[in-house]
Design an enzyme around this catalytic site. Structure first.
Site, PDB file in Angstrom:
ATOM      1  N   PHE B  51      35.722  32.082  35.481  1.00  0.00           N
ATOM      2  CA  PHE B  51      35.853  33.420  34.906  1.00  0.00           C
ATOM      3  C   PHE B  51      34.851  34.314  35.639  1.00  0.00           C
ATOM      4  O   PHE B  51      33.676  33.938  35.778  1.00  0.00           O
ATOM      5  CB  PHE B  51      35.535  33.444  33.410  1.00  0.00           C
ATOM      6  N   GLU B  52      35.275  35.486  36.073  1.00  0.00           N
ATOM      7  CA  GLU B  52      34.466  36.318  36.962  1.00  0.00           C
ATOM      8  C   GLU B  52      33.056  36.637  36.460  1.00  0.00           C
ATOM      9  O   GLU B  52      32.129  36.784  37.252  1.00  0.00           O
ATOM     10  CB  GLU B  52      35.197  37.633  37.257  1.00  0.00           C
ATOM     11  N   LEU B  53      32.869  36.753  35.162  1.00  0.00           N
ATOM     12  CA  LEU B  53      31.575  37.231  34.653  1.00  0.00           C
ATOM     13  C   LEU B  53      30.457  36.202  34.804  1.00  0.00           C
ATOM     14  O   LEU B  53      29.289  36.514  34.579  1.00  0.00           O
ATOM     15  CB  LEU B  53      31.697  37.627  33.179  1.00  0.00           C
TER      16      LEU B  53
END
Lengths: 299, 254, 254, 299
Positions: B51-53
């Site tokens: 997940f990008e975060l």
């Protein structure tokens, strides 16, 4: 050095027209109490930067405090859109420089390392870069890799005047720990001229010294430390409290028109002298305890 | 006996089948999460979910309202940052597959998640890119998941947020981009892309749909080979996993 | 009554006096550590001490054999990395003072820590730069601590590891460098640099040394003003702190 | 995926001529057991990179395994110099590209982010850059900042074939924690094509999941995980064990001449089938326990 300050004092240190980066990610660790105090104090013409636009930014825009937004798009997750931001873009009252998550993160990273520019693979062949060149041509350029000759898009560093970061734990010098993912917050703090830390809890420096690997924002970057429980409400703070679904739904309803949003501001910003009064509007401690994070799950 | 399943379940299963064991996958919320966890629980146990975060390989026990919901971070092996996930993994060239969704896509797999209407005139601004443009630019391949509807599968889209094959042919490479979309999964069919022209090419039709239905509900004409098979339906095991452990509340599958 | 103290103690005290409260100081091991901790324990409690490998504000209870000795990391507020300390603090322009030592320095404060002899012919290779060149390039000012000896204070040095004022005048700025050395502290005297020529300029002579002795034991002629005061001797309190809590084992001051 | 391997297996995966980055900093967390096994297996022509040259690199050079060194200078702290490295430089048998700590760190950072080049303020006006331009002109260049026109020195990314990192804790997939300062190790691992983790202890992935913020090297970067207690001996591993002063002093004596070093290699490398036999030479467990770190001090 003791940098403890009230939220009012910390916010009062920001002149209108400043460039402020905010730590929120859609509906988590948003600088909500900070945004409400900025609106209360009538600070305006802000430039706001953030990788993924979040509720703190939407509130500031809805509160009329923002002139320019530098971000990678954003939402309120399943709850809704950044309707105040979108309205500002649609009626041209807000200048929005729209990037992608990584391009904004790289701009913060370059700023944090004293880099003059940073190359990136993103944005090419999209309407994003076309739009950026129209709105803010001076922030992007193309140069040839001196080692291969390949053409690279390069971005200008982001250098906020103030970075505002909501964290779980800090000491009075501002040495801060972020529990859970940090998204762009560490690069924001290091890129900015100074950082305002809003901490759920302030601990003795002795606690920091016992786990120095966890100090992701050193105190030397920090100008103010604000100890303010539930400062991110209605958004969540991992391992501290969950988001307040009902309160976010009410916010989404309020976003519908400028009038309904104005009423929201009256009730939750202007009618509250401070954050404690704001929290009382939701039933105070009794309600907030229902949001308290489970010790194992962290939400 | 014949299994009953929804369009969403078939889309999720079809997405899962595109993922190979050992691959590194960048995921946004919704169907892609279901597809990715399903693959990991079945044929791809060593697949890595990003997940990008700043999240790697979470094991949620509750569904979340988005990537910003700590429920979807639960039991991750790594909690770090955009620079770590999108920089040292994606931009470094280590991401094999990225899932993308959108408001509109054209025959070259260019995606719009930014606005509906006329960018120069009256429009409604939507979500924007987030990590989508980064994934579309740097992943080795992307999989587009989108509803099958003439207002979504269009001849020309209002805004290119995430480039696919741009104007087809060599234009993506000329723009300085590698990779590109490999599949488009809708609720009626699965598409690939023509080697040469990079135009969308019909690969299979979902059971229950017809070629006429598929072509009649899109805004451009995809390449249609003589033989078009039906999409392989979900297995009982796949449906059981989706319904009992991945999305019991039907939160991601609508 | 007159205090007895060693040359090293006077050098450490003189170094400490150059540090202001609130400043951020990049430190290598040895005398600079003593000078920095002495300043922090006396007039500069809010000074920040950095070690390049990723250490901020340690509170050692034992002396160490070098920066690689965990004894000197003890009770740090931050344990991070080169990129954090030398990148986001030093390269970003946040370091006020850097301490530098060396094998040789010339009248412009250029430092050699790389080799002795002839780099093109016969030479002995030594330590090299470490973070010294980075500090000399990016700190707002540097303080050089070196033994007072004609073989160390030379007309020309064998190798410029860390640039001072290069060839004097505007040459450092022309090389694209800000900052530069502000002081040179030896065991006989303290030097500054001439505003215009950037040549070393005698500021004070340590009690017990004479002008003849100072000038007679260096390889170049510094600027000498008419009046040269004596260096202020250490206070009783400063000596007590050095001897009882900072370096009781005389490890750094040996 | 289970990546547990013996040191022999992990080292055997490295072809001669590879570019290897090492995790040591003068006399701490050095990949010593790794270096000894590389020499034992007769792997050669290596390029070694490291911000500050450490004991692992000096041993590899003294063992004749290194053709080229890319570093920022180094030492054995108060114990002595990198005499094997220095001898190689003095008699021209070793190509040493000599930088500063930050310039090597930035080269690893650029490599870790897929950056084509990285600007830096260091090296200008020094003989270091003059020498680099003579030895490896292709690794540095000058370009104009497209935003200001200012001339900047830019460095080429470092892209090791293998990064070897000595850590305290890892799981079988290679998710790793580094306790204490990390110097260049995280950037090394992310810049390299793959990483070999040498861990004092291997823990269940469940332990990693309980503190995911501490995972500084994600398992996806890792090809082999070697569980090997005291693998950094005679250098220290923070919170595990102290450096072995006597053993380092013996090493420094051995550095004096190629002949004395050859005898050192015979005794401590070639005469030992593996790391356990090596440890026995120092009195085994009884002696090693005297180095065990104090739980509070960490050394």
């Amino acid at each position: 050095m003791n940098k403890l300050a009230t939220l009012k004092e910390a916010v009062a240190s920001i002149p209108s027209g400043s460039h402020v980066s905010l730590s929120g990610f859609p509906i988590t660790r948003c600088a909500m109490a900070f945004a409400r105090e900025v609106i209360r104090q009538g600070i305006g013409d802000l430039t706001v930067s953030q990788c993924v636009g979040a509720m703190d930014t939407d509130l500031l825009v809805g509160g009329g405090a923002v002139k320019r937004l530098i971000y990678g798009g954003g939402s309120l997750d399943r709850f809704g859109r950044l309707a105040c931001v979108n309205r500002g873009i649609e009626n041209k009252t807000l200048q929005a420089d729209e990037y992608s998550s990584l391009s904004v993160a790289f701009r913060f990273l370059a700023g944090s390392l004293g880099q003059p520019f940073i190359p990136i693979r993103s944005l090419k062949g999209s309407d994003l870069i076309r739009q950026i060149k129209e709105k803010s041509a001076g922030d992007v350029a193309t140069i040839a890799d001196p080692f291969t000759g390949e053409e690279w898009l390069v971005l200008k560093p982001l250098l906020p005047d103030v970075s505002v970061v909501q964290v779980q734990v800090a000491d009075q010098e501002g040495n801060s720990w972020i529990v859970g993912p940090r998204w762009d917050n560490v690069e924001q703090a290091k890129a900015a001229s100074r950082t305002i830390i809003i901490a759920e809890r302030v601990v003795p420096t002795e606690v920091i010294r016992q786990n120095p690997e966890r100090t992701v924002i050193p105190g030397i970057f920090v100008s103010h430390v604000v100890a303010q429980p539930f400062a991110a409400h209605p958004t969540s703070v991992y391992r501290e409290y969950d988001y307040d679904a009902r309160a976010i739904e009410d916010y989404v309803k309020a976003q519908e028109t400028p009038e309904t949003f104005r009423r929201y501001l009256d009730e939750f910003v202007f009618d509250c002298d401070d954050h404690w009064e704001y929290l009382e509007k939701f039933g105070g401690l009794k309600h907030l305890e229902t949001l308290r994070a489970d010790a194992v799950l962290g939400y | 006996m014949e299994l009953k399943y929804t369009h969403s379940e078939l889309m999720a299963v079809s997405g899962a089948r595109e993922l190979k064991d050992g691959e590194i996958v960048a995921v946004g919320l919704g169907l892609p999460v279901v597809a990715s966890f399903l693959a990991k629980m079945t044929h791809a146990p060593d697949m890595t979910i990003l997940f990008e975060l700043g999240i790697i390989d979470p094991e949620p026990v509750h569904c979340g309202v988005g990537l910003a919901d700590p429920r979807v971070w639960h039991r991750a092996k790594v909690m770090s940052s955009f620079v770590d996930i999108l920089g040292s993994i994606l931009h470094k060239g280590r991401v094999d597959v990225g899932f993308l969704g959108g408001l509109e896509t054209d025959q070259y797999g260019n995606l719009n998640t930014t606005l509906v209407g006329d960018p120069r005139g009256k429009f409604r601004h939507m979500v924007g890119s987030g990590g989508a443009n980064d994934i579309a630019s740097a992943a080795k391949r992307t999989i587009i998941i989108i509803r099958h509807d003439a207002r979504k599968l269009k001849e020309t889209i209002a805004f290119v947020t995430s480039p696919g094959y741009v104007e087809g042919g060599e234009s993506r490479a000329k723009a300085g981009l590698a990779g590109g979309p490999s599949r488009v999964i809708t609720d009626k069919a699965i598409f690939g892309f023509d080697e040469e022209t990079k135009k969308m090419r019909l690969l299979s039709i979902h059971p229950g749909s017809t070629l006429e239905d598929v072509l009649g509900t899109m805004g451009f004409a995809p390449v249609v080979p003589k033989e078009v098979p039906f999409t392989e339906p979900p297995t009982e095991e796949q449906l059981r996993l989706i319904r009992t452990s991945i999305d019991p509340g039907r939160m991601y599958m609508g």
